[in-house]
Enzyme design. Structure first.
Site, PDB file in Angstrom:
ATOM      1  N   LEU A 219     -21.014  -4.153  11.823  1.00 49.56           N
ATOM      2  CA  LEU A 219     -21.199  -4.218  10.373  1.00 49.56           C
ATOM      3  C   LEU A 219     -22.387  -3.370   9.943  1.00 49.56           C
ATOM      4  O   LEU A 219     -22.331  -2.669   8.922  1.00 49.56           O
ATOM      5  CB  LEU A 219     -21.399  -5.668   9.933  1.00 49.56           C
ATOM      6  CG  LEU A 219     -20.196  -6.607  10.091  1.00 49.56           C
ATOM      7  CD1 LEU A 219     -20.584  -8.041   9.753  1.00 49.56           C
ATOM      8  CD2 LEU A 219     -19.033  -6.157   9.212  1.00 49.56           C
TER       9      LEU A 219
ATOM     10  N   ILE B  53     -21.322   0.406  10.227  1.00 57.90           N
ATOM     11  CA  ILE B  53     -20.435   0.853   9.150  1.00 57.90           C
ATOM     12  C   ILE B  53     -21.181   0.870   7.825  1.00 57.90           C
ATOM     13  O   ILE B  53     -21.004   1.786   7.002  1.00 57.90           O
ATOM     14  CB  ILE B  53     -19.189  -0.041   9.067  1.00 57.90           C
ATOM     15  CG1 ILE B  53     -18.356   0.117  10.348  1.00 57.90           C
ATOM     16  CG2 ILE B  53     -18.346   0.311   7.846  1.00 57.90           C
ATOM     17  CD1 ILE B  53     -17.178  -0.831  10.451  1.00 57.90           C
ATOM     18  N   HIS B  54     -22.040  -0.113   7.597  1.00 52.23           N
ATOM     19  CA  HIS B  54     -22.817  -0.154   6.360  1.00 52.23           C
ATOM     20  C   HIS B  54     -23.696   1.085   6.216  1.00 52.23           C
ATOM     21  O   HIS B  54     -23.848   1.640   5.119  1.00 52.23           O
ATOM     22  CB  HIS B  54     -23.698  -1.412   6.341  1.00 52.23           C
ATOM     23  CG  HIS B  54     -24.549  -1.529   5.112  1.00 52.23           C
ATOM     24  ND1 HIS B  54     -25.911  -1.295   5.137  1.00 52.23           N
ATOM     25  CD2 HIS B  54     -24.239  -1.848   3.834  1.00 52.23           C
ATOM     26  CE1 HIS B  54     -26.399  -1.474   3.928  1.00 52.23           C
ATOM     27  NE2 HIS B  54     -25.408  -1.809   3.119  1.00 52.23           N
ATOM     28  N   THR B  55     -24.243   1.559   7.323  1.00 46.60           N
ATOM     29  CA  THR B  55     -25.124   2.724   7.283  1.00 46.60           C
ATOM     30  C   THR B  55     -24.360   4.029   7.138  1.00 46.60           C
ATOM     31  O   THR B  55     -24.814   4.953   6.464  1.00 46.60           O
ATOM     32  CB  THR B  55     -25.992   2.762   8.558  1.00 46.60           C
ATOM     33  OG1 THR B  55     -26.848   1.613   8.555  1.00 46.60           O
ATOM     34  CG2 THR B  55     -26.848   4.015   8.629  1.00 46.60           C
TER      35      THR B  55
END
Length: 469
Positions: A286, A289-291
């Site tokens: 998570l 992917i967030h970055t």
């Protein structure tokens, strides 16, 4: 002379009570009704005395349209009837195309009806509460290759999908293929699927199951299938796709930044293709992917079993006190609040004057030299690489020589030269917890966020990132 007119009317799914008042009025106005004889039983009681009914038979749509134009061009008001909504896989498009082809002056009036998928949806509950599409599996006039592209697109885009013409005597395998494609493209096996046979008719059957358990053998040409999206659920015998009025809005965040991050993580979590993964791997994923906003991380991010959890435990218990990074950009991205909270120091030797001297003396890169110095002073540190494959290769050599004993490794160098090889080199050290971004991708920001995932792993279970923002 009155204006020549063709009224194309949708009769609904097959129940007289589902015919709209506008269509009832059109039937009263018509001089001639053209259609398939099966549907005359629904309209005959509502026609004026003397209204002519012309049956063209099944699968003779073009003949039906030609007759309608011939009659209208001789001054008749013609009502062409079609099941469901005549504009959805019905007669209306053909009538308009024929008007263009003939150069006809006949006026066309299209009256909508209740489509079969709408009737099926109402019987199932509320499955089309959000964006949806309708796909026909009939390949009589559409190549299967095109239909398959549309199926894939619907699955990837997370549309609620209604399926027309799912099966016939000669078309037996296409629905199996649709199910296979939806699962391949990441639709959860637990996605609710509703199917309704003979909607609105005495033989009506309504069923709700899951995509995994859905059996195409229970479907025939009189059935409409509705596949839910990632938010759809079954409750109390109904299939529901929420519009969002009851979506979770309270994140219990301490600041605006954390609120945004929590909601972002919840969005990412729902869009993951594979939900069946260990919590500590998911937590790192998570963050990755967030970055990066790159869902390819699902395939690229590797974590050793329990690596994130064990690294956090080592830090929380004070066994890991130092993090060494290959470049200053990685060090800058590690959250200072988390470091202070846990009593961890981050060190990068790239700017150390000794590094330049050693690099010149040995003819190696500065990042290699920095790792040599780091290993001399902190051989048991948590080593993190977001830029330099040569630095990661150097650490691997020092481990093999028994000079380095890392508490853990984040291997996320980025680029095209020796990058993939450096990541392969670190894998054999099975006793060291590792987080690896496979392939060419990586970077300082990605390496830093993976460290941040470790530092706040105790927030993973509640999915509450961003404590230290």
């Amino acid at each position: 002379m009155k204006q020549p007119k063709i009224i194309v009317a949708g009769l609904g799914p097959g129940n007289e009570s589902d015919i709209t008042p506008a269509v009832m009025t059109a039937l009263q106005e018509a001089d001639v009704v053209v259609g398939y004889k099966y549907y005359f039983r629904f309209v005959t009681p509502h026609l004026r005395p003397g209204t002519e009914c012309i049956d063209t038979g099944m699968k003779r749509e073009r003949t039906r349209a030609e007759q309608a134009f011939e009659l209208a061009e001789h001054g008749k008001t013609v009502c062409v009837i079609s099941s469901g909504d005549a504009g959805i896989y019905g007669m209306t498009p053909l009538i308009y195309e024929m008007k263009r082809e003939r150069g006809s002056l006949v006026e066309i009036v299209s009256l909508p009806g209740i489509s079969a998928f709408q009737k099926a949806a109402a019987l199932l509950g509320a499955p089309v509460g959000h964006d949806f599409c309708v796909i026909s599996l009939s390949d009589l006039m559409t190549p299967w290759e095109r239909i398959e592209r549309r199926i894939r697109a619907a699955a990837v885009a997370d549309f609620v999908t209604a399926v027309y013409n799912p099966k016939s005597e000669g078309r037996y395998w296409q629905l199996y293929r649709l199910k296979e494609l939806f699962l391949q493209e990441g639709r959860s096996p637990e996605t609710p699927v509703g199917y309704v046979r003979q909607a609105g008719r005495p033989e009506e059957e309504v069923h709700i199951t899951t995509l995994q358990d859905f059996d195409p053998e229970e479907v025939d040409m009189f059935t409409v299938v509705l596949i839910g999206n990632s938010q759809s659920y079954e409750w109390n015998g109904a299939m529901i796709t929420p519009r969002g009025y009851y979506r979770e809005t309270d994140t219990d965040a301490t600041c605006i930044g954390q609120d945004i991050m929590i909601r972002s993580f919840r969005t990412i979590d729902k869009e993951l293709k594979n939900q069946d993964i260990p919590l500590d791997h998911k937590w790192a994923l998570l963050h990755a992917i967030h970055t990066t906003a790159d869902f390819e991380m699902e395939n690229l991010l590797h974590t050793d079993t329990g690596a994130v959890a064990s690294l956090y435990q080592g830090i929380a218990e004070g066994r890991i006190k130092t993090i060494v990074t290959d470049v200053t950009m990685v060090a800058s991205g590690i959250r200072k609040g988390a470091l202070q909270r846990l009593g961890v120091e981050v060190k990068c030797y790239l700017s150390d004057p000794r590094t330049a001297d050693l690099a010149t003396e040995k003819g190696i890169t500065r990042t290699q030299a920095g790792i040599r110095l780091a290993v001399e002073e902190h051989p048991e540190a948590f080593f993190v690489f977001g830029n330099a494959p040569t630095a990661l290769i150097e650490l691997c050599e020092l481990i093999r020589k028994g000079k380095a004993h890392p508490a853990g490794i984040v291997a996320a160098p980025v680029g095209f030269v020796h990058v993939q090889e450096s990541k392969h080199m670190v894998k054999p050290f099975t006793q060291i917890p590792k987080i690896i971004v496979e392939g060419r991708k990586g970077g300082s920001n990605l390496a830093a966020t993976l460290v941040n995932a470790v530092l706040c792993y105790d927030d993973a279970e509640k999915l509450r990132p961003g404590r230290d923002l």
